[in-house]
Design a protein around this motif. Sequence first.
Motif, PDB file in Angstrom:
ATOM      1  N   ASN A  38       0.864  -1.111   0.071  1.00 34.69           N
ATOM      2  CA  ASN A  38      -0.200  -0.248  -0.069  1.00 34.69           C
ATOM      3  C   ASN A  38       0.885   1.310  -0.161  1.00 34.69           C
ATOM      4  OD1 ASN A  38      -2.582  -1.150  -0.055  1.00 34.69           O
ATOM      5  ND2 ASN A  38      -2.410  -1.573   2.091  1.00 34.69           N
ATOM      6  N   HIS A  39       1.850   1.322   0.864  1.00 31.90           N
ATOM      7  CA  HIS A  39       2.811   2.482   0.724  1.00 31.90           C
ATOM      8  C   HIS A  39       3.502   2.395  -0.421  1.00 31.90           C
ATOM      9  CE1 HIS A  39       3.280   1.001   5.233  1.00 31.90           C
ATOM     10  NE2 HIS A  39       2.863   2.290   5.090  1.00 31.90           N
ATOM     11  N   ILE A  40       3.749   1.543  -1.391  1.00 30.68           N
ATOM     12  CA  ILE A  40       4.394   1.582  -2.649  1.00 30.68           C
ATOM     13  C   ILE A  40       3.623   2.021  -3.521  1.00 30.68           C
ATOM     14  CG2 ILE A  40       5.424   0.084  -4.383  1.00 30.68           C
ATOM     15  CD1 ILE A  40       6.785  -1.718  -2.183  1.00 30.68           C
ATOM     16  N   ALA A  41       2.055   1.801  -3.527  1.00 32.49           N
ATOM     17  CA  ALA A  41       1.211   2.047  -4.341  1.00 32.49           C
ATOM     18  C   ALA A  41       1.054   3.600  -4.402  1.00 32.49           C
ATOM     19  CB  ALA A  41      -0.118   1.163  -4.124  1.00 32.49           C
ATOM     20  N   ARG A  42       0.709   4.013  -3.138  1.00 34.99           N
ATOM     21  CA  ARG A  42       0.692   5.477  -3.075  1.00 34.99           C
ATOM     22  C   ARG A  42       1.740   6.367  -3.453  1.00 34.99           C
ATOM     23  NH1 ARG A  42      -1.753   3.940   2.088  1.00 34.99           N
ATOM     24  NH2 ARG A  42       0.307   4.101   3.087  1.00 34.99           N
ATOM     25  N   ALA A  43       2.995   5.864  -3.366  1.00 35.34           N
ATOM     26  CA  ALA A  43       4.214   6.313  -3.617  1.00 35.34           C
ATOM     27  C   ALA A  43       4.251   6.185  -5.354  1.00 35.34           C
ATOM     28  CB  ALA A  43       5.260   5.723  -3.111  1.00 35.34           C
ATOM     29  N   ALA A  44       3.846   5.474  -5.882  1.00 39.12           N
ATOM     30  CA  ALA A  44       3.916   5.432  -7.285  1.00 39.12           C
ATOM     31  C   ALA A  44       2.726   5.905  -7.865  1.00 39.12           C
ATOM     32  CB  ALA A  44       3.908   3.796  -7.726  1.00 39.12           C
ATOM     33  N   GLY A  45       1.820   6.448  -7.238  1.00 37.00           N
ATOM     34  CA  GLY A  45       0.579   7.018  -7.692  1.00 37.00           C
ATOM     35  C   GLY A  45      -0.160   5.940  -8.565  1.00 37.00           C
ATOM     36  N   VAL A  46      -0.675   4.768  -8.173  1.00 40.39           N
ATOM     37  CA  VAL A  46      -1.149   3.668  -8.704  1.00 40.39           C
ATOM     38  C   VAL A  46      -1.937   2.983  -7.628  1.00 40.39           C
ATOM     39  CG1 VAL A  46       0.410   3.440 -10.776  1.00 40.39           C
ATOM     40  CG2 VAL A  46       0.684   2.043  -8.767  1.00 40.39           C
ATOM     41  N   GLY A  47      -3.018   2.437  -8.076  1.00 44.30           N
ATOM     42  CA  GLY A  47      -3.658   1.521  -7.269  1.00 44.30           C
ATOM     43  C   GLY A  47      -2.848   0.262  -6.658  1.00 44.30           C
ATOM     44  N   VAL A  48      -3.242  -0.253  -5.554  1.00 45.14           N
ATOM     45  CA  VAL A  48      -2.587  -1.339  -5.162  1.00 45.14           C
ATOM     46  C   VAL A  48      -3.023  -2.744  -6.048  1.00 45.14           C
ATOM     47  CG1 VAL A  48      -4.562  -2.112  -3.804  1.00 45.14           C
ATOM     48  CG2 VAL A  48      -2.154  -2.653  -2.915  1.00 45.14           C
ATOM     49  N   GLY A  49      -4.074  -2.639  -6.953  1.00 47.78           N
ATOM     50  CA  GLY A  49      -4.197  -3.701  -7.741  1.00 47.78           C
ATOM     51  C   GLY A  49      -3.341  -3.662  -8.927  1.00 47.78           C
ATOM     52  N   THR A  50      -2.725  -2.308  -9.374  1.00 45.58           N
ATOM     53  CA  THR A  50      -1.800  -2.349 -10.181  1.00 45.58           C
ATOM     54  C   THR A  50      -0.512  -2.870  -9.879  1.00 45.58           C
ATOM     55  OG1 THR A  50      -2.926  -0.183 -11.064  1.00 45.58           O
ATOM     56  CG2 THR A  50      -0.593  -0.697 -11.692  1.00 45.58           C
ATOM     57  N   VAL A  51      -0.186  -2.540  -8.561  1.00 43.11           N
ATOM     58  CA  VAL A  51       0.988  -3.324  -8.042  1.00 43.11           C
ATOM     59  C   VAL A  51       1.025  -4.931  -8.107  1.00 43.11           C
ATOM     60  CG1 VAL A  51       2.460  -3.362  -5.686  1.00 43.11           C
ATOM     61  CG2 VAL A  51       1.499  -1.510  -6.503  1.00 43.11           C
ATOM     62  N   TYR A  52      -0.321  -5.341  -7.618  1.00 42.02           N
ATOM     63  CA  TYR A  52      -0.348  -6.807  -7.643  1.00 42.02           C
ATOM     64  C   TYR A  52      -0.430  -7.483  -9.102  1.00 42.02           C
ATOM     65  CZ  TYR A  52      -1.393  -7.529  -2.599  1.00 42.02           C
ATOM     66  OH  TYR A  52      -1.232  -7.559  -1.338  1.00 42.02           O
ATOM     67  N   ARG A  53      -0.819  -6.707 -10.019  1.00 37.42           N
ATOM     68  CA  ARG A  53      -0.754  -7.233 -11.436  1.00 37.42           C
ATOM     69  C   ARG A  53       0.844  -7.241 -12.181  1.00 37.42           C
ATOM     70  NH1 ARG A  53      -5.641  -4.048 -12.063  1.00 37.42           N
ATOM     71  NH2 ARG A  53      -4.345  -2.362 -12.578  1.00 37.42           N
ATOM     72  N   ASN A  54       1.592  -6.622 -11.508  1.00 38.34           N
ATOM     73  CA  ASN A  54       3.156  -6.395 -11.690  1.00 38.34           C
ATOM     74  C   ASN A  54       4.075  -7.458 -10.861  1.00 38.34           C
ATOM     75  OD1 ASN A  54       3.838  -4.148 -14.155  1.00 38.34           O
ATOM     76  ND2 ASN A  54       2.004  -3.540 -12.783  1.00 38.34           N
ATOM     77  N   PHE A  55       3.564  -7.247  -9.628  1.00 35.70           N
ATOM     78  CA  PHE A  55       4.346  -8.290  -8.665  1.00 35.70           C
ATOM     79  C   PHE A  55       3.386  -8.889  -7.737  1.00 35.70           C
ATOM     80  CE2 PHE A  55       6.736  -4.552  -9.807  1.00 35.70           C
ATOM     81  CZ  PHE A  55       7.899  -5.000 -10.152  1.00 35.70           C
ATOM     82  N   SER A  56       3.651 -10.205  -7.388  1.00 36.68           N
ATOM     83  CA  SER A  56       2.667 -11.058  -6.672  1.00 36.68           C
ATOM     84  C   SER A  56       2.903 -10.466  -5.148  1.00 36.68           C
ATOM     85  CB  SER A  56       3.293 -12.592  -6.919  1.00 36.68           C
ATOM     86  OG  SER A  56       4.679 -12.700  -6.409  1.00 36.68           O
ATOM     87  N   ASP A  57       4.005 -10.298  -4.755  1.00 34.12           N
ATOM     88  CA  ASP A  57       4.077  -9.668  -3.222  1.00 34.12           C
ATOM     89  C   ASP A  57       5.135  -8.838  -2.873  1.00 34.12           C
ATOM     90  OD1 ASP A  57       6.074 -11.480  -3.542  1.00 34.12           O
ATOM     91  OD2 ASP A  57       4.975 -13.119  -2.568  1.00 34.12           O
ATOM     92  N   LYS A  58       5.605  -8.423  -1.852  1.00 33.18           N
ATOM     93  CA  LYS A  58       6.405  -7.686  -1.635  1.00 33.18           C
ATOM     94  C   LYS A  58       7.571  -8.303  -1.904  1.00 33.18           C
ATOM     95  CE  LYS A  58       7.520  -6.517   2.925  1.00 33.18           C
ATOM     96  NZ  LYS A  58       7.570  -6.039   4.115  1.00 33.18           N
ATOM     97  N   ASP A  59       7.759  -9.637  -1.647  1.00 29.54           N
ATOM     98  CA  ASP A  59       9.236 -10.062  -1.863  1.00 29.54           C
ATOM     99  C   ASP A  59       9.620 -10.088  -3.391  1.00 29.54           C
ATOM    100  OD1 ASP A  59       9.927 -11.055   0.535  1.00 29.54           O
ATOM    101  OD2 ASP A  59       8.793 -12.642   0.496  1.00 29.54           O
ATOM    102  N   ALA A  60       8.626 -10.071  -4.066  1.00 28.39           N
ATOM    103  CA  ALA A  60       8.851 -10.021  -5.699  1.00 28.39           C
ATOM    104  C   ALA A  60       9.370  -8.791  -5.892  1.00 28.39           C
ATOM    105  CB  ALA A  60       7.583 -10.173  -6.647  1.00 28.39           C
ATOM    106  N   ILE A  61       9.158  -7.880  -5.492  1.00 25.78           N
ATOM    107  CA  ILE A  61       9.526  -6.421  -5.564  1.00 25.78           C
ATOM    108  C   ILE A  61      11.099  -6.388  -4.956  1.00 25.78           C
ATOM    109  CG2 ILE A  61       9.376  -3.989  -5.271  1.00 25.78           C
ATOM    110  CD1 ILE A  61       6.515  -4.368  -5.009  1.00 25.78           C
ATOM    111  N   LEU A  62      11.213  -6.987  -3.753  1.00 27.02           N
ATOM    112  CA  LEU A  62      12.456  -7.116  -3.412  1.00 27.02           C
ATOM    113  C   LEU A  62      13.502  -7.886  -3.960  1.00 27.02           C
ATOM    114  CD1 LEU A  62      11.648  -7.362   0.548  1.00 27.02           C
ATOM    115  CD2 LEU A  62      12.569  -5.306  -0.588  1.00 27.02           C
ATOM    116  N   ASP A  63      13.119  -8.671  -4.702  1.00 29.15           N
ATOM    117  CA  ASP A  63      13.881  -9.653  -5.749  1.00 29.15           C
ATOM    118  C   ASP A  63      14.531  -8.706  -6.794  1.00 29.15           C
ATOM    119  OD1 ASP A  63      13.606 -11.896  -4.347  1.00 29.15           O
ATOM    120  OD2 ASP A  63      12.162 -12.429  -5.592  1.00 29.15           O
ATOM    121  N   VAL A  64      13.626  -7.566  -7.226  1.00 26.53           N
ATOM    122  CA  VAL A  64      14.367  -6.824  -8.323  1.00 26.53           C
ATOM    123  C   VAL A  64      15.175  -5.934  -7.627  1.00 26.53           C
ATOM    124  CG1 VAL A  64      13.604  -5.057  -9.942  1.00 26.53           C
ATOM    125  CG2 VAL A  64      12.014  -7.034  -9.762  1.00 26.53           C
TER     126      VAL A  64
END
Length: 214
Positions: A38-64
């Motif tokens: 949710n923090h990441i979605a707000r900072a990116a200016g997108v909905g949290v659903g958009t984050v989930y469409r790109n990354f399955s969870d927080k760990d997937a983002i941390l891998d990048v």
Amino acid sequence: MSTQSPRGPRADAERNRLRIIGAAARVFAERGSEAGLNHIARAAGVGVGTVYRNFSDKDAILDVLLDEKLDALVALAHGAAKVEDAGAAVRDLMFGVMTMRASDRGLDAVLAEPGRRSRFSAALEEHFVPLARALVEQAIAAGELRPDFRAEEICLLGYMVGAVADITRDSDPGVWERYARLIIDGTRPGAHNLPLTPAALSFADSMTALGRAG
């Protein structure tokens, strides 16, 4: 019939993905492991659903972000290797690592997961440590670094300064640099230097300790 280029949706999706990654880097740098999607979605200016469409969870983002942080550390070492003065080169590297950790709590989040920590350690050992070791050896040979200093200690020193930055961020966000300079000056050789005891941690033990700290 639509005249929109078939590349349009894909380009939009890639822009969103890059926006999310950039926002995640900023959020983890500020919040460390406490950051959530949710923090990441707000900072990116997108909905949290958009984050989930790109990354399955927080760990997937941390891998990048793991790859980005590895690249940044290796780039620091390559940059320091271009400095002609051996003492200045290794001090630049130490200060660069300290600056990176002092300004970015995201590394703690990356190291919190054992599998990711193992990948990070293996990549550092392959790509960063040999460069750092060469700089340390050159500085010792030039009489610019105390002979009992080890390249494997640079990451732990970076964490130490980062810990100071974390606890002083609200009161004096730049004071960590004072302690970085004190530590770096302590690596210079001198007649007053007492032998360092006990022996330095191995690189593997250093990475394990950093994982516990995260």
